[in-house]
Write a protein that holds these residues in place. Structure first.
Motif, short mmCIF file in Angstrom:
data_model
loop_
_atom_site.label_atom_id
_atom_site.label_comp_id
_atom_site.label_asym_id
_atom_site.label_seq_id
_atom_site.Cartn_x
_atom_site.Cartn_y
_atom_site.Cartn_z
N ARG A 9 0.96 -1.05 0.02
CA ARG A 9 -0.01 -0.04 -0.13
C ARG A 9 1.02 1.22 0.09
NH1 ARG A 9 -0.22 4.21 3.48
NH2 ARG A 9 -0.09 2.81 4.94
N MET A 10 1.97 1.34 0.73
CA MET A 10 2.77 2.43 0.95
C MET A 10 3.39 2.61 -0.68
SD MET A 10 4.62 1.71 4.46
CE MET A 10 5.55 3.14 4.34
N ALA A 11 3.60 1.62 -1.07
CA ALA A 11 4.38 1.62 -2.51
C ALA A 11 3.44 2.32 -3.57
CB ALA A 11 4.87 0.42 -2.91
N VAL A 12 2.20 1.74 -3.52
CA VAL A 12 1.25 2.36 -4.54
C VAL A 12 0.93 3.61 -4.23
CG1 VAL A 12 -0.97 1.59 -3.49
CG2 VAL A 12 -0.54 1.40 -5.98
N ASP A 13 1.03 4.15 -2.91
CA ASP A 13 0.41 5.56 -2.51
C ASP A 13 1.57 6.42 -3.23
OD1 ASP A 13 -1.60 5.18 -1.20
OD2 ASP A 13 -0.82 5.05 0.90
N GLY A 14 2.76 5.88 -3.13
CA GLY A 14 3.99 6.84 -3.80
C GLY A 14 3.83 6.81 -5.31
N LEU A 15 3.53 5.64 -5.98
CA LEU A 15 3.45 5.49 -7.50
C LEU A 15 2.28 6.64 -7.86
CD1 LEU A 15 4.36 4.54 -10.15
CD2 LEU A 15 2.55 2.60 -9.59
N ILE A 16 1.06 6.44 -7.22
CA ILE A 16 -0.19 7.12 -7.46
C ILE A 16 -0.02 8.62 -7.58
CG2 ILE A 16 -1.61 7.17 -5.59
CD1 ILE A 16 -2.69 6.15 -9.12
N LEU A 17 0.64 9.11 -6.51
CA LEU A 17 1.02 10.52 -6.34
C LEU A 17 2.10 11.09 -7.37
CD1 LEU A 17 1.30 10.74 -2.56
CD2 LEU A 17 -0.63 11.73 -3.98
N LYS A 18 2.99 10.22 -7.71
CA LYS A 18 3.91 10.50 -9.05
C LYS A 18 3.10 10.59 -10.22
CE LYS A 18 8.04 8.42 -6.72
NZ LYS A 18 8.94 7.30 -6.82
N LEU A 19 2.47 9.38 -10.44
CA LEU A 19 1.45 9.55 -11.73
C LEU A 19 0.57 10.89 -11.65
CD1 LEU A 19 0.43 5.90 -12.30
CD2 LEU A 19 2.19 7.30 -13.59
N ALA A 20 0.00 11.19 -10.84
CA ALA A 20 -0.73 12.46 -10.61
C ALA A 20 -0.21 13.63 -10.72
CB ALA A 20 -1.51 12.47 -9.11
N SER A 21 1.17 13.74 -10.50
CA SER A 21 1.73 15.03 -10.55
C SER A 21 2.31 15.09 -11.95
CB SER A 21 3.24 14.57 -9.79
OG SER A 21 4.05 13.85 -10.32
N LEU A 22 2.23 14.33 -12.98
CA LEU A 22 2.37 14.62 -14.13
C LEU A 22 1.32 15.35 -15.09
CD1 LEU A 22 4.15 11.17 -15.17
CD2 LEU A 22 5.16 13.24 -14.54
N PHE A 23 0.14 15.32 -14.52
CA PHE A 23 -0.95 16.12 -15.13
C PHE A 23 -0.70 17.66 -14.89
CE2 PHE A 23 -3.17 12.20 -14.48
CZ PHE A 23 -3.83 11.93 -15.49
N PRO A 24 -0.82 18.42 -15.90
CA PRO A 24 -0.51 19.84 -15.62
C PRO A 24 -1.29 20.65 -14.78
CG PRO A 24 -1.66 19.36 -17.71
CD PRO A 24 -1.70 18.03 -17.16
N LYS A 25 -2.72 20.32 -14.72
CA LYS A 25 -3.44 21.09 -13.63
C LYS A 25 -3.71 20.50 -12.48
CE LYS A 25 -6.13 23.10 -17.96
NZ LYS A 25 -7.39 23.15 -18.40
N PRO A 26 -3.83 21.28 -11.46
CA PRO A 26 -4.23 20.71 -10.16
C PRO A 26 -5.26 20.10 -9.98
CG PRO A 26 -3.31 22.96 -9.90
CD PRO A 26 -3.46 22.67 -11.40
N LYS A 27 -6.27 20.57 -11.00
CA LYS A 27 -7.83 19.88 -10.90
C LYS A 27 -7.48 18.54 -11.36
CE LYS A 27 -12.38 20.44 -12.65
NZ LYS A 27 -13.30 21.27 -13.59
#
Length: 751
Positions: free
Chosen positions: A570-588
């Motif tokens: 779970r800790m590993a997937v938390d870090g991965l999903i946050l990294k993937l989300a950070s690649l989107f240009p808009k915060p929304k």
């Protein structure tokens, strides 16, 4: 004339106590004291009873002649004895004193009569009484004579009886001595009889145990091996044990005649039963032989053969034992090898080394790699799905390969694993019980199953080393656990060590495969995994299904080690999903991406267990916090001026700072802007949410939260306007709270 009262016939007559000290006799004058002698010096006791009878007869004749008793007796006179020198007055005074109280003496003294005259009167009275008594005796003389005769006859009879009884007494004494002698002889004979019976019983048992009946010889030598042969073997065994066990038998002469015959019978019996058992063992090797039926219906009927060989033919028993172990080892090994080969044709490959949660699926893995179907379309690799049924069907019969092959069915390896071990358990249980019953040794089982264990290991070890199906490995671990419980309920310990070994080999492999999934998340290439799509990512879906599968498999077991591994994942997937989300240009977009993935994960986890758990609660908190962020982003996008004013100005206290007081001119544009486009903005928000969130229910929850927050902002604005001097002029442009609530309820009906 007188009667001798000393005669035994009158012993029964009672006399006064004063008269018992001397002898008395009957005379014509009455009963008088007996004198010790007559005038001529003779003893009156010598007068015979006949003379007495004659005298009585004479006396009777005198009465008949008118005998005058008074003339015969004459007058009685008392002479004066005063001059007698024998008179003594000693004690007279005492006697007189004693007589004072006597009534007769007192009357005499009071009347004044002389004592002598009174005594004479008394004497005359006594004489008259005496004469009357004598007359009575004379009248009864005939009766006395008759009594005498009767007494004489009685004496004669009693004398005869005395003689007879004396003879009887002597004879009884003689008989008593004879009886005593007979009693002694009887006791002696009884003791001899008892000893002879004991000797006879021992001798009979000895004879019975040592003789060799002709029928037994015929059965042992010429008979067929059947139930009668088994009974004869038991008799022969008892005779052999009797000869060997009793030292007294070894020294007997009878043994010298019987022992050679017993030895010949023993050798013949051993030879015959050995040939019989070998034939049955050969039958076990024939193809399509039902081993269990042959064991139960044939071999167990003749299990006494093994007992006989063990006791009287140890070498032959060891040969039979070795032959059986070799036969069963080869037969069972061949059966399991054929069964495994048939099962391998039914195997369905679930996962490979590249089927990991964090592996990207679009590019090839190299020049020599095989083309593979994209994993995002093969999510069943990480989902438990219908595979959980294997746990519920744990005790079902093993698969029949040719039936499944004819139906063109394929199965995940855990199905084949359960079927193989189900067959192993049933076969091992049957063989273990048979070995214990037939041979009386449990150790034979382990030597027999060394071959089948080796065959299974040859198959299982390569399969295990190439297994990358973490769910399948965990299912096999659970299957082994249930099989251990089944064997425990059966109380058959023969597979304990084997199942422990399988379990110990499964756990390290599972840990290795699980760590591969964990590493794939930690070392994932973010750029290759990222897609310009805010909907749930396939990696997150894999993770959710993968985690839900293990949560489901761990519900009844509570394996703490598995919980720790899931927390690491779970800790590993938390870090991965946050990294993937950070690649989107808009915060929304980032927030929408996270919400979609968290919502999908929660939905999948709920299917595994309605009670949730630590992991589910974690994602629910993340979903809640990101939902709040999205609501703010959405409202700022459509009502930025309103929200900015409410947050910065509506909370200020104008009384403390008059220069910063809010004016109508400052609020009027906000009111007019909101009144002109609030419905349009809400519609745009609704469309945005519908297109952004894949889960309709989640989107509606977010829309309702956004509208509720908008209502709170607008309510604060209206409250602020009420405090502004001249703010009442804006009431015509304000949208009523009821209108906004109605609009909110309109969208709420879509739930």
């Amino acid at each position: 004339m007188c009667f001798n009262v000393k005669s035994e016939e009158f012993n029964a007559i009672e006399f006064p106590e004063a008269c018992r000290s001397q002898d008395w006799y009957l005379s014509p004058l009455g009963v008088l004291p007996w004198t010790t002698g007559t005038s001529d010096g003779s003893n009156m006791s010598d007068i015979s009873i006949d003379a007495l009878g004659q005298a009585m007869g004479d006396f009777s004749n005198h009465e008949k002649l008118g005998f005058d008793l008074g003339a015969f007796v004459g007058d009685l006179a008392f002479e004066d004895d005063s001059g007698s020198e024998d008179i003594s007055l000693e004690g007279l005074q005492q006697e007189l004193e004693e007589c004072e109280s006597d009534e007769v003496v007192a009357n005499i003294l009071s009347s004044g009569d002389k004592l002598r005259e009174y005594a004479k009167g008394v004497e005359n009275n006594l004489r008259k009484v005496e004469l009357d008594s004598i007359e009575d005796y004379i009248k009864e003389s005939d009766n006395l004579v008759s009594l005498h005769d009767q007494i004489h006859d009685c004496d004669s009879i009693l004398s005869q009886m005395e003689t007879l009884l004396s003879g009887f007494q002597e004879e009884i004494g003689s008989i008593s001595s004879d009886i005593k002698i007979l009693q002694e002889k009887s006791m002696d004979m009884g003791l001899r009889l008892k000893n002879r019976r004991v000797a006879e019983s021992k001798l009979a048992k000895f004879v019975e145990d040592i003789i060799v009946p002709p029928k037994m010889i015929d059965v042992i030598v010429d008979g067929e091996v059947n139930e009668e042969y088994m009974r004869t073997l038991e008799i022969l065994s008892k005779k052999l044990k009797f000869v060997e066990a009793d030292p007294a038998v070894k020294s007997s002469k009878a043994l010298k005649d019987v022992e050679p015959e017993l030895e010949k019978l023993r050798q013949k019996a051993i030879s015959k039963v050995y040939d019989f058992i070998v034939q049955k063992l050969i039958a076990l090797r024939k193809p399509k032989t039902n081993i269990q039926i042959l064991q139960q219906s044939v071999l167990l009927k003749y299990k006494y053969i093994i007992t006989f060989l063990k006791e009287h033919g140890k070498e032959v028993f060891m040969d039979v034992r070795a032959a059986y172990m070799d036969t069963m080892n080869k037969v069972l090994s061949a059966h399991f090898r054929a069964y495994i080969q048939a099962l391998e044709k039914l195997q369905l490959d679930i996962a490979t080394a590249y089927d990991l949660i964090g592996v990207e699926t679009r590019s090839s893995t190299g020049l020599f790699s095989r083309a593979r179907e994209p994993l995002k379309n093969r999510s069943a690799v990480f989902a438990l799905g219908e595979r959980i049924k294997i746990i519920k069907e744990i005790d079902q019969p093993a698969l029949i390969p040719h039936i499944a092959e004819a139906s063109s069915l394929k199965y995940p390896y855990e199905v084949l694993f359960r079927s193989l071990h189900k067959l192993l358990m049933d076969t091992a249980t049957s063989e273990y019980i048979f070995c214990d019953d037939f041979f009386g040794e449990e150790s034979i089982f382990y030597e027999i199953f060394a071959g089948p264990f080796s065959v299974i290991d040859e198959h299982f070890n390569p399969v295990l080393s190439n297994c990358f199906d973490a769910i399948g490995l965990m299912l096999m671990i659970r299957i082994v656990h249930h099989h251990q419980l089944i064997m425990s309920r059966r109380r058959i310990p023969c597979l304990d060590s084997y199942l422990d070994k399988v379990n110990m080999s499964l756990w390290p492999r599972f840990k290795m495969v699980f760590d591969s999934h964990l590493s794939s998340l930690r070392d994932a290439n973010i750029k290759t995994l990222w897609e310009d799509d805010v909907h749930p990512h396939y990696v997150m879906r894999r993770y959710a299904e993968f985690t839900a599968s293990f949560i489901h498999l761990n519900v009844e077991y509570g394996d703490g080690q598995l919980d720790i591994n899931l927390e690491r994942l779970r800790m590993a997937v938390d870090g991965l999903i946050l990294k993937l989300a950070s690649l989107f240009p808009k915060p929304k977009q980032q927030i929408v991406f996270l919400i979609n993935n968290y919502d999908m994960t929660i939905a999948v986890l709920k299917e595994a267990g309605p009670e949730g758990g630590k992991i589910q609660k974690h994602f629910e908190e993340l979903l809640k916090s990101n939902t709040s962020l999205f609501v703010e982003e959405l409202l700022v996008e459509h009502f930025s001026d309103l929200i900015k004013f409410v947050k910065s100005r509506a909370s200020e206290d104008s009384s403390s700072n008059p220069e910063r007081s809010i004016t109508v001119a400052e609020v009027d544009p906000l009111v007019k802007d909101f009144g002109s486009r609030w419905k349009t903005a809400i519609e745009l928000m609704h469309k945005d949410i519908i297109t952004s969130f894949s889960n309709f229910l989640c989107g509606m929850e977010i829309l309702r939260a956004a509208l509720t927050q908008l209502l709170l902002y607008y309510t604060r604005l209206t409250d602020c306007i009420k405090k502004i001097p001249g703010g009442s002029g804006l009431n015509k442009d304000l949208v009523s709270i009821q209108s906004i609530m109605f609009e909110i309820r309109k969208y709420s009906k879509t739930f």
